[in-house]
Write a protein that holds these residues in place. Structure first.
Motif, PDB file in Angstrom:
ATOM      1  N   ASN A   1     -12.584 -11.790  31.545  1.00 31.06           N
ATOM      2  CA  ASN A   1     -13.546 -10.774  31.298  1.00 31.06           C
ATOM      3  C   ASN A   1     -15.160 -10.958  31.675  1.00 31.06           C
ATOM      4  O   ASN A   1     -15.517 -12.109  31.925  1.00 31.06           O
ATOM      5  CB  ASN A   1     -13.422 -10.046  30.067  1.00 31.06           C
ATOM      6  N   SER A   2     -15.986 -10.089  31.524  1.00 27.50           N
ATOM      7  CA  SER A   2     -17.377 -10.301  31.948  1.00 27.50           C
ATOM      8  C   SER A   2     -18.150 -11.121  30.731  1.00 27.50           C
ATOM      9  O   SER A   2     -18.875 -11.860  31.027  1.00 27.50           O
ATOM     10  CB  SER A   2     -18.036  -8.788  31.958  1.00 27.50           C
ATOM     11  N   TYR A   3     -17.331 -10.954  29.602  1.00 25.68           N
ATOM     12  CA  TYR A   3     -18.007 -11.747  28.379  1.00 25.68           C
ATOM     13  C   TYR A   3     -17.784 -13.385  28.909  1.00 25.68           C
ATOM     14  O   TYR A   3     -18.860 -14.232  28.476  1.00 25.68           O
ATOM     15  CB  TYR A   3     -17.547 -11.308  27.039  1.00 25.68           C
TER      16      TYR A   3
ATOM     17  N   PHE B   1     -26.525  -9.345  32.350  1.00 27.99           N
ATOM     18  CA  PHE B   1     -25.248  -8.806  31.736  1.00 27.99           C
ATOM     19  C   PHE B   1     -25.244  -7.680  31.161  1.00 27.99           C
ATOM     20  O   PHE B   1     -24.663  -6.667  31.489  1.00 27.99           O
ATOM     21  CB  PHE B   1     -24.949  -9.909  30.870  1.00 27.99           C
TER      22      PHE B   1
ATOM     23  N   VAL C   1     -26.170  -4.700  34.107  1.00 23.06           N
ATOM     24  CA  VAL C   1     -24.872  -4.222  34.989  1.00 23.06           C
ATOM     25  C   VAL C   1     -24.242  -3.619  34.150  1.00 23.06           C
ATOM     26  O   VAL C   1     -23.163  -2.920  34.603  1.00 23.06           O
ATOM     27  CB  VAL C   1     -24.629  -5.470  35.752  1.00 23.06           C
ATOM     28  N   ASN C   2     -23.763  -3.897  32.871  1.00 25.66           N
ATOM     29  CA  ASN C   2     -22.833  -3.410  32.105  1.00 25.66           C
ATOM     30  C   ASN C   2     -23.201  -2.125  31.417  1.00 25.66           C
ATOM     31  O   ASN C   2     -22.665  -1.425  30.416  1.00 25.66           O
ATOM     32  CB  ASN C   2     -22.320  -4.273  30.897  1.00 25.66           C
ATOM     33  N   ARG C   3     -24.402  -1.556  31.691  1.00 26.80           N
ATOM     34  CA  ARG C   3     -25.054  -0.177  31.248  1.00 26.80           C
ATOM     35  C   ARG C   3     -25.322  -0.211  29.662  1.00 26.80           C
ATOM     36  O   ARG C   3     -25.011   0.817  29.042  1.00 26.80           O
ATOM     37  CB  ARG C   3     -24.395   0.964  31.705  1.00 26.80           C
ATOM     38  N   LEU C   4     -25.359  -1.128  29.143  1.00 30.85           N
ATOM     39  CA  LEU C   4     -25.819  -1.440  27.712  1.00 30.85           C
ATOM     40  C   LEU C   4     -27.446  -1.176  27.542  1.00 30.85           C
ATOM     41  O   LEU C   4     -27.871   0.008  26.958  1.00 30.85           O
ATOM     42  CB  LEU C   4     -25.308  -3.060  27.126  1.00 30.85           C
TER      43      LEU C   4
ATOM     44  N   ASN D   1     -23.145 -12.793  37.066  1.00 29.23           N
ATOM     45  CA  ASN D   1     -22.723 -11.590  36.465  1.00 29.23           C
ATOM     46  C   ASN D   1     -23.152 -10.250  37.109  1.00 29.23           C
ATOM     47  O   ASN D   1     -22.277  -9.519  36.833  1.00 29.23           O
ATOM     48  CB  ASN D   1     -23.619 -11.521  35.011  1.00 29.23           C
ATOM     49  N   TRP D   2     -23.887 -10.327  37.936  1.00 26.48           N
ATOM     50  CA  TRP D   2     -24.327  -9.003  38.768  1.00 26.48           C
ATOM     51  C   TRP D   2     -23.243  -8.817  39.814  1.00 26.48           C
ATOM     52  O   TRP D   2     -22.668  -7.799  40.101  1.00 26.48           O
ATOM     53  CB  TRP D   2     -25.616  -9.097  39.379  1.00 26.48           C
TER      54      TRP D   2
ATOM     55  N   ARG E   1     -20.058 -10.044  39.768  1.00 21.35           N
ATOM     56  CA  ARG E   1     -18.958  -9.981  39.162  1.00 21.35           C
ATOM     57  C   ARG E   1     -18.778  -8.335  38.834  1.00 21.35           C
ATOM     58  O   ARG E   1     -17.761  -7.603  38.824  1.00 21.35           O
ATOM     59  CB  ARG E   1     -18.632 -10.622  37.621  1.00 21.35           C
ATOM     60  N   ALA E   2     -19.945  -7.752  38.599  1.00 20.12           N
ATOM     61  CA  ALA E   2     -19.855  -6.257  38.272  1.00 20.12           C
ATOM     62  C   ALA E   2     -19.586  -5.294  39.468  1.00 20.12           C
ATOM     63  O   ALA E   2     -19.073  -4.384  39.273  1.00 20.12           O
ATOM     64  CB  ALA E   2     -21.319  -5.843  37.804  1.00 20.12           C
TER      65      ALA E   2
END
Length: 274
Positions: A25-27, A76, A79-82, A131-132, A134-135
Motif C-alpha cells: 500500500n501507499s503507507y 505523500f 497526493v493522497n488529498r489529506l 510516492n507521487w 505511485r499515486a
C-alpha cells in the motif's frame, strides 16, 4: 563461495522488501522512502566528512535528514488529498538548516550547508517523488525498479563477457560501451514484455510510451550510476557504506534510482497532460 552466498541472500532479501513495500500500500512505500532517505543521507554526509575532513555535526546533519523525511511525508499527504501542512514543515526545516549555518562556529559552515542542500536535492527529492509516481499508477514504481535491476544485470553480463571499449575510465574503469548496449537491450526487451504481459497495470501508457519509459530508465540509470561513481572516486572510497553485506551501502543500491525517479516523474506528468 561464502561471500557469494551472503551477497545472494542479501540481494534476495532486499528485492523482496522493495517489492513488498511497493505493492502492499501507499503507507509501506512511504515507510520505504523514509528509511532509504535516512540511511542514504547518513552515508552521503559520511562521505562528505571523509572528503572534507570535517567532524560529525549532529545538529546540522539531523536537521538536513529531518528535512528530507518531511519532503516524503509532504508529498505523500498531498497526493493522497489529506493535508498540505507537510510542505510547511519542509520549508521551515529547510530555512532552519540555513539559519544554523549563519550561527555555526565551524571552519567551513558554507561547505556543510552545501552538503546538506545537495543531499536533499540528490537523495530526498527523488525518493519522495516515488510516492507521487505511485499515486499515478502503483506498478510504474515497481516497473522502474525492475527495469533498473535488469539494466544493471544486462550491462554487467555483456560487459564482463564482451567489454573491450571503456566508456568512462576516468570515473568508472569497469564500464564499457558493450555493457551499455547490453543494459539497454535488457531494459527495452523487459519493458516490451512487461507491457504485453500485464497491460492492465499500465493503462496510463501505450506500448510506444512504455518503450519510452524503458529507454529513459536505461539512460538515466547509467548516468545515476556514474554520478555516484564520481562522488566515490572524488572522495577516494570504494563503497558508500557497509549496511548490505556484499553490496556496500544503500547509496550503492539506489544510485541509478536517484536519477531515474525525477525523470520518470516528469515523463509521466507530460503523458498525463497530453
Amino acid at each position: 563461495m561464502r561471500n557469494f552466498i551472503l551477497r545472494t541472500l542479501t540481494g534476495f532479501a532486499y528485492v523482496c522488501l522493495i517489492v513488498f513495500c511497493i505493492l502492499m500500500n501507499s503507507y509501506t512505500l512511504l515507510a520505504l522512502t523514509v528509511c532509504l532517505t535516512i540511511w542514504a543521507m547518513i552515508e552521503f554526509n559520511s562521505i562528505h566528512r571523509k572528503y572534507a575532513r570535517r567532524p560529525f555535526l549532529l545538529l546540522e546533519d539531523t536537521v538536513a535528514i529531518l528535512c528530507g523525511i518531511s519532503l516524503s511525508v509532504a508529498i505523500f499527504l498531498f497526493v493522497n488529498r489529506l493535508q498540505f501542512w507537510g510542505f510547511a514543515i519542509f520549508f521551515i526545516l529547510l530555512c532552519t538548516r540555513m539559519i544554523i549555518a549563519i550561527y555555526s562556529k565551524g571552519q567551513s559552515p558554507l561547505s556543510t550547508l552545501a552538503c546538506s542542500l545537495a543531499s536533499i536535492l540528490y537523495i530526498a527529492v527523488p525518493l519522495a517523488l516515488l510516492n507521487w509516481v505511485r499515486a499515478i499508477t502503483p506498478h510504474a514504481v515497481l516497473a522502474m525498479f525492475v527495469l533498473i535491476w535488469l539494466n544493471d544485470t544486462g550491462a554487467f553480463l555483456v560487459g564482463s563477457l564482451l567489454g573491450r571499449h571503456k566508456m568512462f575510465p576516468r570515473i568508472s574503469p569497469k564500464k564499457s560501451w558493450e555493457g551499455l548496449v547490453g543494459g539497454f537491450a535488457a531494459c527495452l526487451s523487459a519493458a516490451i514484455a512487461i507491457y504485453i504481459l500485464w497491460p492492465q497495470y499500465f493503462d496510463t501508457f501505450t506500448l510506444t510510451s512504455f518503450i519510452g519509459f524503458g529507454l529513459i530508465t536505461a539512460a538515466f540509470a547509467t548516468w545515476g550510476d556514474l554520478m555516484e561513481s564520481l562522488i566515490k572516486r572524488t572522495a577516494g572510497i570504494k563503497d558508500s557504506g557497509t549496511l548490505l553485506p556484499g553490496h556496500g551501502g544503500i547509496l550503492d543500491r539506489i544510485d541509478s534510482l536517484l536519477m531515474v525517479s525525477p525523470i520518470i516523474f516528469a515523463y509521466m506528468i507530460i503523458l498525463l497532460e497530453n
